[in-house]
Design a protein around this motif. Structure first.
Motif, PDB file in Angstrom:
ATOM      1  N   LEU A 142      35.861  46.204  32.826  1.00  0.00           N
ATOM      2  CA  LEU A 142      35.526  45.193  33.828  1.00  0.00           C
ATOM      3  C   LEU A 142      35.418  45.801  35.225  1.00  0.00           C
ATOM      4  O   LEU A 142      35.521  45.091  36.222  1.00  0.00           O
ATOM      5  CB  LEU A 142      36.544  44.060  33.775  1.00  0.00           C
ATOM      6  N   GLN A 179      35.148  38.482  26.236  1.00  0.00           N
ATOM      7  CA  GLN A 179      33.700  38.522  26.457  1.00  0.00           C
ATOM      8  C   GLN A 179      33.140  39.933  26.286  1.00  0.00           C
ATOM      9  O   GLN A 179      32.046  40.110  25.770  1.00  0.00           O
ATOM     10  CB  GLN A 179      33.397  37.927  27.831  1.00  0.00           C
ATOM     11  N   ILE A 180      33.936  40.934  26.720  1.00  0.00           N
ATOM     12  CA  ILE A 180      33.533  42.325  26.477  1.00  0.00           C
ATOM     13  C   ILE A 180      33.413  42.571  24.974  1.00  0.00           C
ATOM     14  O   ILE A 180      32.418  43.108  24.481  1.00  0.00           O
ATOM     15  CB  ILE A 180      34.574  43.300  27.095  1.00  0.00           C
ATOM     16  N   GLN A 213      42.980  29.811  30.994  1.00  0.00           N
ATOM     17  CA  GLN A 213      41.727  30.097  31.665  1.00  0.00           C
ATOM     18  C   GLN A 213      40.569  29.777  30.727  1.00  0.00           C
ATOM     19  O   GLN A 213      40.701  29.876  29.509  1.00  0.00           O
ATOM     20  CB  GLN A 213      41.708  31.600  31.992  1.00  0.00           C
ATOM     21  N   GLU A 215      36.751  31.235  30.695  1.00  0.00           N
ATOM     22  CA  GLU A 215      35.702  32.042  31.311  1.00  0.00           C
ATOM     23  C   GLU A 215      34.400  31.746  30.591  1.00  0.00           C
ATOM     24  O   GLU A 215      34.403  31.296  29.437  1.00  0.00           O
ATOM     25  CB  GLU A 215      36.039  33.537  31.203  1.00  0.00           C
ATOM     26  N   LEU A 217      30.224  33.220  29.957  1.00  0.00           N
ATOM     27  CA  LEU A 217      29.311  34.359  30.107  1.00  0.00           C
ATOM     28  C   LEU A 217      27.959  34.028  29.490  1.00  0.00           C
ATOM     29  O   LEU A 217      27.864  33.563  28.363  1.00  0.00           O
ATOM     30  CB  LEU A 217      29.911  35.590  29.395  1.00  0.00           C
ATOM     31  N   PHE A 254      34.500  40.195  43.393  1.00  0.00           N
ATOM     32  CA  PHE A 254      35.236  40.546  42.173  1.00  0.00           C
ATOM     33  C   PHE A 254      34.636  41.850  41.678  1.00  0.00           C
ATOM     34  O   PHE A 254      33.423  42.062  41.812  1.00  0.00           O
ATOM     35  CB  PHE A 254      35.053  39.484  41.071  1.00  0.00           C
ATOM     36  N   PHE A 256      34.041  42.732  38.736  1.00  0.00           N
ATOM     37  CA  PHE A 256      33.195  42.564  37.538  1.00  0.00           C
ATOM     38  C   PHE A 256      31.904  41.810  37.801  1.00  0.00           C
ATOM     39  O   PHE A 256      31.078  41.651  36.906  1.00  0.00           O
ATOM     40  CB  PHE A 256      33.977  41.888  36.409  1.00  0.00           C
ATOM     41  N   GLY A 287      35.840  31.017  40.492  1.00  0.00           N
ATOM     42  CA  GLY A 287      35.161  32.241  40.897  1.00  0.00           C
ATOM     43  C   GLY A 287      34.067  32.583  39.905  1.00  0.00           C
ATOM     44  O   GLY A 287      34.173  32.286  38.723  1.00  0.00           O
ATOM     45  N   GLY A 289      29.874  34.827  39.486  1.00  0.00           N
ATOM     46  CA  GLY A 289      28.912  35.770  40.048  1.00  0.00           C
ATOM     47  C   GLY A 289      27.973  36.302  38.981  1.00  0.00           C
ATOM     48  O   GLY A 289      28.041  35.909  37.818  1.00  0.00           O
ATOM     49  N   VAL A 291      26.905  39.222  36.573  1.00  0.00           N
ATOM     50  CA  VAL A 291      27.687  40.267  35.911  1.00  0.00           C
ATOM     51  C   VAL A 291      27.286  41.645  36.456  1.00  0.00           C
ATOM     52  O   VAL A 291      26.104  41.998  36.507  1.00  0.00           O
ATOM     53  CB  VAL A 291      27.491  40.221  34.374  1.00  0.00           C
ATOM     54  N   ALA A 310      28.611  35.042  35.117  1.00  0.00           N
ATOM     55  CA  ALA A 310      29.930  34.804  34.527  1.00  0.00           C
ATOM     56  C   ALA A 310      30.762  33.997  35.513  1.00  0.00           C
ATOM     57  O   ALA A 310      30.464  33.962  36.705  1.00  0.00           O
ATOM     58  CB  ALA A 310      30.630  36.122  34.202  1.00  0.00           C
ATOM     59  N   PHE A 311      31.757  33.327  34.982  1.00  0.00           N
ATOM     60  CA  PHE A 311      32.668  32.579  35.849  1.00  0.00           C
ATOM     61  C   PHE A 311      34.027  32.515  35.182  1.00  0.00           C
ATOM     62  O   PHE A 311      34.161  32.743  33.973  1.00  0.00           O
ATOM     63  CB  PHE A 311      32.154  31.155  36.112  1.00  0.00           C
ATOM     64  N   GLY A 312      35.038  32.202  35.995  1.00  0.00           N
ATOM     65  CA  GLY A 312      36.381  32.028  35.455  1.00  0.00           C
ATOM     66  C   GLY A 312      37.055  30.892  36.186  1.00  0.00           C
ATOM     67  O   GLY A 312      36.928  30.761  37.403  1.00  0.00           O
TER      68      GLY A 312
HETATM   69  C1  2NL Z   1      38.500  34.417  39.282  1.00  0.00           C
HETATM   70  C2  2NL Z   1      37.410  33.878  38.517  1.00  0.00           C
HETATM   71  C3  2NL Z   1      35.955  35.245  37.242  1.00  0.00           C
HETATM   72  C4  2NL Z   1      34.544  36.400  35.743  1.00  0.00           C
HETATM   73  C5  2NL Z   1      35.713  35.755  36.016  1.00  0.00           C
HETATM   74  C6  2NL Z   1      33.569  37.873  34.073  1.00  0.00           C
HETATM   75  C7  2NL Z   1      33.620  38.286  32.755  1.00  0.00           C
HETATM   76  C8  2NL Z   1      32.769  39.264  32.349  1.00  0.00           C
HETATM   77  C9  2NL Z   1      31.882  39.822  33.186  1.00  0.00           C
HETATM   78  C10 2NL Z   1      31.872  39.390  34.488  1.00  0.00           C
HETATM   79 CL1  2NL Z   1      32.837  39.803  30.727  1.00  0.00          CL
HETATM   80  N1  2NL Z   1      32.705  38.447  34.913  1.00  0.00           N
HETATM   81  N2  2NL Z   1      34.395  36.918  34.474  1.00  0.00           N
HETATM   82  C11 2NL Z   1      33.587  36.516  36.742  1.00  0.00           C
HETATM   83  C12 2NL Z   1      33.856  36.000  37.990  1.00  0.00           C
HETATM   84  C13 2NL Z   1      35.042  35.362  38.260  1.00  0.00           C
HETATM   85  O1  2NL Z   1      37.163  34.622  37.388  1.00  0.00           O
HETATM   86  O2  2NL Z   1      38.922  33.810  40.208  1.00  0.00           O
HETATM   87  N3  2NL Z   1      38.950  35.622  38.851  1.00  0.00           N
HETATM   88  C14 2NL Z   1      39.922  36.367  39.525  1.00  0.00           C
END
Ligand code: 2NL
Length: 360
Positions: A142, A179-180, A213, A215, A217, A254, A256, A287, A289, A291, A310-312
Protein backbone atom coordinates in the motif's frame (compact mmCIF):
# COMPACT_ATOMS: atom_id res chain seq x y z
CA UNK A 1 -81.53 -71.94 22.38
CA UNK A 2 -83.02 -68.55 23.14
CA UNK A 3 -80.77 -66.24 21.13
CA UNK A 4 -83.34 -63.46 21.38
CA UNK A 5 -82.97 -63.37 25.17
CA UNK A 6 -79.15 -63.45 24.89
CA UNK A 7 -79.40 -60.56 22.39
CA UNK A 8 -81.71 -58.54 24.64
CA UNK A 9 -79.38 -59.03 27.60
CA UNK A 10 -76.29 -58.00 25.53
CA UNK A 11 -78.06 -54.91 24.16
CA UNK A 12 -79.09 -53.66 27.59
CA UNK A 13 -75.63 -54.28 29.09
CA UNK A 14 -74.00 -52.39 26.18
CA UNK A 15 -76.45 -49.51 26.57
CA UNK A 16 -75.61 -49.37 30.27
CA UNK A 17 -71.82 -49.20 29.76
CA UNK A 18 -70.73 -45.89 31.29
CA UNK A 19 -67.32 -45.49 29.68
CA UNK A 20 -65.08 -46.83 26.92
CA UNK A 21 -63.28 -49.12 29.33
CA UNK A 22 -66.50 -50.82 30.44
CA UNK A 23 -67.52 -51.13 26.81
CA UNK A 24 -64.23 -52.83 25.91
CA UNK A 25 -64.75 -55.31 28.76
CA UNK A 26 -68.14 -56.15 27.28
CA UNK A 27 -66.73 -56.53 23.77
CA UNK A 28 -64.24 -59.09 25.08
CA UNK A 29 -66.98 -60.85 27.06
CA UNK A 30 -69.12 -61.24 23.92
CA UNK A 31 -66.80 -61.37 20.96
CA UNK A 32 -63.37 -62.11 22.42
CA UNK A 33 -61.72 -65.52 21.92
CA UNK A 34 -63.38 -66.80 25.09
CA UNK A 35 -66.48 -64.66 24.54
CA UNK A 36 -70.03 -66.00 24.88
CA UNK A 37 -70.99 -65.33 21.27
CA UNK A 38 -67.71 -66.81 20.03
CA UNK A 39 -68.59 -69.89 22.10
CA UNK A 40 -72.02 -70.08 20.39
CA UNK A 41 -70.34 -69.91 16.98
CA UNK A 42 -68.13 -72.84 17.99
CA UNK A 43 -71.18 -74.99 18.82
CA UNK A 44 -72.14 -74.88 15.11
CA UNK A 45 -69.32 -77.34 14.39
CA UNK A 46 -70.95 -80.09 16.46
CA UNK A 47 -74.43 -79.73 14.94
CA UNK A 48 -76.20 -81.75 12.29
CA UNK A 49 -76.54 -80.00 8.94
CA UNK A 50 -80.24 -79.32 9.53
CA UNK A 51 -79.61 -77.85 12.97
CA UNK A 52 -76.74 -75.79 11.64
CA UNK A 53 -78.97 -74.43 8.86
CA UNK A 54 -81.53 -73.17 11.34
CA UNK A 55 -79.12 -72.07 14.16
CA UNK A 56 -76.30 -70.60 11.98
CA UNK A 57 -78.13 -67.52 10.67
CA UNK A 58 -79.55 -66.71 14.15
CA UNK A 59 -76.11 -66.82 15.78
CA UNK A 60 -74.64 -64.74 12.93
CA UNK A 61 -77.45 -62.22 13.31
CA UNK A 62 -76.80 -62.08 17.05
CA UNK A 63 -73.10 -61.46 16.45
CA UNK A 64 -73.84 -58.69 13.95
CA UNK A 65 -76.36 -56.94 16.17
CA UNK A 66 -73.95 -57.01 19.14
CA UNK A 67 -71.09 -55.72 16.94
CA UNK A 68 -73.28 -52.84 15.77
CA UNK A 69 -74.50 -52.05 19.28
CA UNK A 70 -70.88 -51.90 20.50
CA UNK A 71 -69.91 -49.53 17.68
CA UNK A 72 -72.91 -47.27 18.28
CA UNK A 73 -72.30 -47.11 22.02
CA UNK A 74 -68.62 -46.41 21.39
CA UNK A 75 -69.44 -43.51 19.08
CA UNK A 76 -71.95 -42.15 21.62
CA UNK A 77 -69.46 -42.33 24.50
CA UNK A 78 -66.71 -40.66 22.44
CA UNK A 79 -69.10 -37.93 21.31
CA UNK A 80 -70.17 -37.30 24.90
CA UNK A 81 -66.53 -37.13 26.03
CA UNK A 82 -65.76 -34.57 23.31
CA UNK A 83 -68.84 -32.51 24.19
CA UNK A 84 -67.77 -32.50 27.83
CA UNK A 85 -64.26 -31.28 26.90
CA UNK A 86 -65.60 -28.60 24.58
CA UNK A 87 -67.91 -27.52 27.34
CA UNK A 88 -65.22 -27.41 30.01
CA UNK A 89 -62.23 -25.97 28.10
CA UNK A 90 -61.97 -22.25 27.37
CA UNK A 91 -59.43 -20.27 25.28
CA UNK A 92 -59.27 -16.57 26.08
CA UNK A 93 -58.12 -15.06 22.80
CA UNK A 94 -57.92 -11.62 24.38
CA UNK A 95 -54.98 -12.64 26.59
CA UNK A 96 -51.61 -11.28 25.39
CA UNK A 97 -49.19 -13.95 24.18
CA UNK A 98 -46.28 -14.63 26.55
CA UNK A 99 -43.27 -12.46 25.67
CA UNK A 100 -40.52 -14.25 23.76
CA UNK A 101 -36.99 -13.08 24.49
CA UNK A 102 -35.61 -11.80 21.19
CA UNK A 103 -32.09 -10.96 20.11
CA UNK A 104 -31.31 -8.08 17.81
CA UNK A 105 -28.89 -7.18 15.07
CA UNK A 106 -25.96 -5.06 16.26
CA UNK A 107 -25.86 -1.60 14.62
CA UNK A 108 -22.40 -2.38 13.21
CA UNK A 109 -23.63 -5.58 11.54
CA UNK A 110 -26.71 -3.74 10.38
CA UNK A 111 -24.67 -0.99 8.71
CA UNK A 112 -22.31 -3.51 7.06
CA UNK A 113 -25.35 -5.41 5.74
CA UNK A 114 -26.96 -2.21 4.48
CA UNK A 115 -23.77 -1.12 2.70
CA UNK A 116 -23.25 -4.58 1.19
CA UNK A 117 -26.78 -4.43 -0.23
CA UNK A 118 -26.46 -0.89 -1.58
CA UNK A 119 -23.09 -1.63 -3.19
CA UNK A 120 -24.40 -4.93 -4.58
CA UNK A 121 -26.97 -2.92 -6.54
CA UNK A 122 -24.03 -1.09 -8.16
CA UNK A 123 -22.28 -4.34 -9.06
CA UNK A 124 -19.83 -4.54 -6.16
CA UNK A 125 -18.98 -7.95 -4.70
CA UNK A 126 -18.08 -8.43 -1.03
CA UNK A 127 -14.46 -9.52 -0.50
CA UNK A 128 -13.03 -10.91 2.74
CA UNK A 129 -9.59 -11.87 3.99
CA UNK A 130 -7.53 -12.72 7.08
CA UNK A 131 -7.48 -10.47 10.16
CA UNK A 132 -3.94 -11.67 10.89
CA UNK A 133 -1.85 -10.22 8.08
CA UNK A 134 1.78 -9.92 7.07
CA UNK A 135 3.38 -6.51 6.78
CA UNK A 136 3.76 -6.75 3.00
CA UNK A 137 -0.02 -6.99 2.36
CA UNK A 138 -0.89 -4.53 5.14
CA UNK A 139 1.77 -1.86 4.51
CA UNK A 140 4.36 -2.41 1.78
CA UNK A 141 1.88 -3.14 -1.03
CA UNK A 142 0.00 0.00 0.00
CA UNK A 143 3.01 2.24 -0.55
CA UNK A 144 3.62 2.70 3.15
CA UNK A 145 7.40 2.87 3.60
CA UNK A 146 9.31 1.32 6.51
CA UNK A 147 9.48 4.78 8.04
CA UNK A 148 5.69 5.28 8.06
CA UNK A 149 4.47 6.05 11.61
CA UNK A 150 1.53 3.60 11.30
CA UNK A 151 4.11 0.79 11.09
CA UNK A 152 5.51 1.60 14.54
CA UNK A 153 5.07 -0.89 17.37
CA UNK A 154 2.98 1.56 19.38
CA UNK A 155 0.41 2.03 16.59
CA UNK A 156 0.05 -1.54 15.34
CA UNK A 157 -0.43 -4.86 17.15
CA UNK A 158 2.43 -7.16 16.06
CA UNK A 159 2.83 -10.87 16.77
CA UNK A 160 6.15 -11.97 18.27
CA UNK A 161 6.84 -14.42 15.42
CA UNK A 162 7.37 -13.95 11.70
CA UNK A 163 5.69 -16.00 8.97
CA UNK A 164 7.39 -18.62 6.76
CA UNK A 165 8.61 -15.92 4.35
CA UNK A 166 10.14 -13.93 7.22
CA UNK A 167 7.45 -11.25 7.12
CA UNK A 168 6.30 -9.57 10.34
CA UNK A 169 2.80 -10.69 11.37
CA UNK A 170 0.21 -8.22 12.66
CA UNK A 171 -3.47 -7.56 13.19
CA UNK A 172 -4.55 -5.77 10.02
CA UNK A 173 -4.86 -2.01 10.54
CA UNK A 174 -7.31 -1.60 7.63
CA UNK A 175 -9.12 -3.89 5.19
CA UNK A 176 -6.92 -2.69 2.28
CA UNK A 177 -4.87 -5.95 2.33
CA UNK A 178 -8.08 -7.78 1.37
CA UNK A 179 -8.22 -5.62 -1.74
CA UNK A 180 -4.56 -6.24 -2.55
CA UNK A 181 -5.19 -9.99 -2.24
CA UNK A 182 -8.31 -9.76 -4.44
CA UNK A 183 -6.44 -7.79 -7.14
CA UNK A 184 -3.72 -10.43 -7.18
CA UNK A 185 -6.18 -13.34 -7.16
CA UNK A 186 -8.83 -12.00 -9.55
CA UNK A 187 -7.15 -9.37 -11.71
CA UNK A 188 -9.02 -6.53 -13.40
CA UNK A 189 -11.64 -5.20 -13.89
CA UNK A 190 -12.77 -5.27 -10.27
CA UNK A 191 -15.58 -3.82 -8.18
CA UNK A 192 -15.42 -4.88 -4.53
CA UNK A 193 -16.05 -3.74 -1.01
CA UNK A 194 -14.15 -5.16 1.95
CA UNK A 195 -16.01 -4.89 5.25
CA UNK A 196 -14.53 -6.18 8.49
CA UNK A 197 -12.69 -5.75 11.78
CA UNK A 198 -9.48 -3.77 11.95
CA UNK A 199 -7.07 -3.14 14.83
CA UNK A 200 -5.02 -0.18 15.96
CA UNK A 201 -3.26 0.44 19.25
CA UNK A 202 -5.46 3.36 20.14
CA UNK A 203 -7.98 3.79 22.94
CA UNK A 204 -9.91 6.81 24.18
CA UNK A 205 -13.45 8.21 24.08
CA UNK A 206 -13.51 8.23 20.28
CA UNK A 207 -11.11 5.35 19.51
CA UNK A 208 -11.34 1.64 20.31
CA UNK A 209 -8.44 -0.78 19.64
CA UNK A 210 -10.76 -2.82 17.40
CA UNK A 211 -13.17 -1.10 15.05
CA UNK A 212 -14.92 -1.79 11.78
CA UNK A 213 -14.20 -0.54 8.31
CA UNK A 214 -15.66 -0.83 4.86
CA UNK A 215 -13.23 -0.14 2.06
CA UNK A 216 -14.16 -0.06 -1.60
CA UNK A 217 -12.13 -0.55 -4.74
CA UNK A 218 -12.94 -0.13 -8.41
CA UNK A 219 -10.34 -1.05 -11.03
CA UNK A 220 -11.13 -0.55 -14.69
CA UNK A 221 -9.98 1.41 -17.76
CA UNK A 222 -10.49 5.17 -17.73
CA UNK A 223 -11.69 5.44 -14.12
CA UNK A 224 -11.54 9.02 -12.75
CA UNK A 225 -12.61 11.12 -9.75
CA UNK A 226 -16.06 11.67 -11.31
CA UNK A 227 -16.78 7.95 -10.92
CA UNK A 228 -15.69 8.14 -7.30
CA UNK A 229 -17.90 11.13 -6.48
CA UNK A 230 -21.00 9.74 -8.24
CA UNK A 231 -20.59 6.34 -6.58
CA UNK A 232 -20.20 7.79 -3.08
CA UNK A 233 -23.09 10.23 -3.60
CA UNK A 234 -25.40 7.46 -4.85
CA UNK A 235 -24.46 5.12 -2.01
CA UNK A 236 -24.75 7.75 0.73
CA UNK A 237 -28.17 8.94 -0.50
CA UNK A 238 -29.37 5.33 -0.31
CA UNK A 239 -27.69 4.72 3.05
CA UNK A 240 -28.97 7.87 4.79
CA UNK A 241 -32.29 7.66 2.93
CA UNK A 242 -32.14 11.31 1.85
CA UNK A 243 -32.02 12.79 -1.64
CA UNK A 244 -30.50 16.06 -0.42
CA UNK A 245 -27.12 14.58 0.60
CA UNK A 246 -24.35 16.87 -0.71
CA UNK A 247 -20.67 15.87 -0.80
CA UNK A 248 -17.61 18.13 -0.72
CA UNK A 249 -14.22 16.78 -1.81
CA UNK A 250 -11.09 18.31 -0.25
CA UNK A 251 -7.50 17.55 -1.24
CA UNK A 252 -5.77 15.27 1.24
CA UNK A 253 -2.96 12.73 1.48
CA UNK A 254 -2.84 8.95 1.78
CA UNK A 255 0.16 6.91 0.63
CA UNK A 256 -2.12 4.48 -1.26
CA UNK A 257 -4.02 7.07 -3.32
CA UNK A 258 -2.91 9.89 -5.65
CA UNK A 259 -4.64 12.26 -5.69
CA UNK A 260 -6.26 11.72 -2.31
CA UNK A 261 -9.51 13.35 -1.24
CA UNK A 262 -11.26 13.79 2.07
CA UNK A 263 -15.03 13.57 1.62
CA UNK A 264 -17.25 15.82 3.72
CA UNK A 265 -21.04 15.57 3.90
CA UNK A 266 -23.26 18.63 4.26
CA UNK A 267 -25.61 19.11 7.20
CA UNK A 268 -28.43 21.48 8.15
CA UNK A 269 -29.14 22.86 11.62
CA UNK A 270 -32.63 21.92 12.81
CA UNK A 271 -33.43 23.29 16.29
CA UNK A 272 -29.70 23.57 16.91
CA UNK A 273 -29.06 19.96 15.93
CA UNK A 274 -27.12 18.71 12.94
CA UNK A 275 -29.26 16.86 10.40
CA UNK A 276 -27.53 15.30 7.38
CA UNK A 277 -28.59 16.88 4.09
CA UNK A 278 -28.21 20.37 2.67
CA UNK A 279 -25.02 22.37 3.03
CA UNK A 280 -25.18 24.77 5.98
CA UNK A 281 -22.11 23.09 7.41
CA UNK A 282 -19.79 20.18 6.66
CA UNK A 283 -18.57 17.16 8.57
CA UNK A 284 -15.77 14.83 7.61
CA UNK A 285 -17.09 11.43 6.55
CA UNK A 286 -14.46 9.33 4.79
CA UNK A 287 -11.16 9.20 2.94
CA UNK A 288 -10.66 8.24 -0.68
CA UNK A 289 -8.79 8.89 -3.87
CA UNK A 290 -7.44 7.48 -7.13
CA UNK A 291 -5.45 4.31 -6.47
CA UNK A 292 -1.71 5.07 -6.46
CA UNK A 293 0.11 3.60 -9.50
CA UNK A 294 2.49 1.77 -7.16
CA UNK A 295 -0.47 0.07 -5.44
CA UNK A 296 -1.95 -1.01 -8.78
CA UNK A 297 1.45 -2.49 -9.66
CA UNK A 298 1.66 -4.22 -6.26
CA UNK A 299 -1.71 -5.80 -7.11
CA UNK A 300 -0.08 -7.33 -10.18
CA UNK A 301 -1.67 -4.96 -12.72
CA UNK A 302 -0.22 -2.54 -15.27
CA UNK A 303 -1.00 1.02 -14.10
CA UNK A 304 -0.70 2.27 -17.69
CA UNK A 305 -3.71 0.09 -18.57
CA UNK A 306 -5.75 0.02 -15.35
CA UNK A 307 -6.86 2.87 -13.14
CA UNK A 308 -9.08 2.88 -10.11
CA UNK A 309 -10.58 4.65 -7.17
CA UNK A 310 -10.71 3.53 -3.55
CA UNK A 311 -12.21 4.71 -0.30
CA UNK A 312 -12.30 3.75 3.35
CA UNK A 313 -14.93 4.54 5.95
CA UNK A 314 -15.42 3.69 9.62
CA UNK A 315 -18.57 1.58 10.09
CA UNK A 316 -18.90 2.48 13.76
CA UNK A 317 -18.87 6.16 12.87
CA UNK A 318 -21.45 5.64 10.11
CA UNK A 319 -23.71 3.80 12.57
CA UNK A 320 -23.35 6.65 15.09
CA UNK A 321 -24.31 9.19 12.42
CA UNK A 322 -27.22 7.21 11.02
CA UNK A 323 -28.76 6.18 14.32
CA UNK A 324 -27.81 9.21 16.42
CA UNK A 325 -25.63 7.24 18.84
CA UNK A 326 -23.13 9.39 20.68
CA UNK A 327 -20.79 7.06 22.59
CA UNK A 328 -18.51 4.79 20.58
CA UNK A 329 -17.55 2.69 23.61
CA UNK A 330 -21.17 1.57 24.10
CA UNK A 331 -20.84 -0.30 20.80
CA UNK A 332 -18.64 -2.88 22.49
CA UNK A 333 -20.26 -3.13 25.94
CA UNK A 334 -22.76 -5.78 24.81
CA UNK A 335 -25.54 -4.16 26.86
CA UNK A 336 -28.91 -5.08 25.34
CA UNK A 337 -30.55 -2.10 27.08
CA UNK A 338 -28.41 0.18 24.90
CA UNK A 339 -29.54 -1.66 21.77
CA UNK A 340 -33.21 -1.46 22.67
CA UNK A 341 -32.81 2.21 23.65
CA UNK A 342 -31.87 2.92 20.05
CA UNK A 343 -34.80 0.84 18.86
CA UNK A 344 -32.80 -2.09 17.54
CA UNK A 345 -34.80 -5.27 17.28
CA UNK A 346 -34.72 -8.16 14.87
CA UNK A 347 -37.99 -7.11 13.28
CA UNK A 348 -37.74 -3.34 13.33
CA UNK A 349 -35.21 -1.49 11.22
CA UNK A 350 -34.81 2.16 12.22
CA UNK A 351 -33.89 4.78 9.64
CA UNK A 352 -32.31 8.21 9.55
CA UNK A 353 -35.49 9.95 8.47
CA UNK A 354 -35.26 11.96 11.69
CA UNK A 355 -31.69 13.01 11.04
CA UNK A 356 -28.54 12.94 13.12
CA UNK A 357 -29.06 13.52 16.81
CA UNK A 358 -32.72 14.48 16.48
CA UNK A 359 -34.86 13.69 19.48
CA UNK A 360 -37.10 10.64 19.09
C1 2NL B 1 -8.91 6.65 5.58
C2 2NL B 1 -9.74 6.20 4.49
C3 2NL B 1 -8.88 4.99 2.65
C4 2NL B 1 -8.27 3.59 0.85
C5 2NL B 1 -8.67 3.75 2.14
C6 2NL B 1 -7.32 1.89 -0.61
C7 2NL B 1 -7.18 0.53 -0.83
C8 2NL B 1 -6.43 0.12 -1.88
C9 2NL B 1 -5.85 0.99 -2.72
C10 2NL B 1 -6.00 2.33 -2.46
CL1 2NL B 1 -6.23 -1.56 -2.16
N1 2NL B 1 -6.71 2.76 -1.42
N2 2NL B 1 -8.05 2.30 0.42
C11 2NL B 1 -8.09 4.71 0.05
C12 2NL B 1 -8.29 5.96 0.59
C13 2NL B 1 -8.69 6.12 1.89
O1 2NL B 1 -9.29 5.02 3.95
O2 2NL B 1 -9.25 7.57 6.23
N3 2NL B 1 -7.77 5.93 5.74
C14 2NL B 1 -6.77 6.28 6.66
Amino acid sequence: MDHAATGQDAQSRIAAALDLEALETLRIAFLGKQGSISALLKTLGGMSPEQRQSEGPKIQALRESVTMALAERKAALEGAALDARLDAERIDLSLPAPETPRGSVHPVSQVMDELSEIFADLGFAVATGPEIEDDWHNFTALNMPESHPARAMHDTFYFPDRDAEGRAMLLRTHTSPVQIRTMIAQGAPLRIIAPGRVYRSDSDATHTPMFHQVEGLVIDKGIHLGHLKWTLETVLKAFFEREDIVLRLRPSYFPFTEPSVEVDVGFTLVNGKRVLGGQEGWMELLGSGMVNRKVIAAGGLDPDVWQGFAFGVGVDRLAMLKYGMDDLRAFFDGDVRWLSHYGFSALDVPTLSGGVGTAA
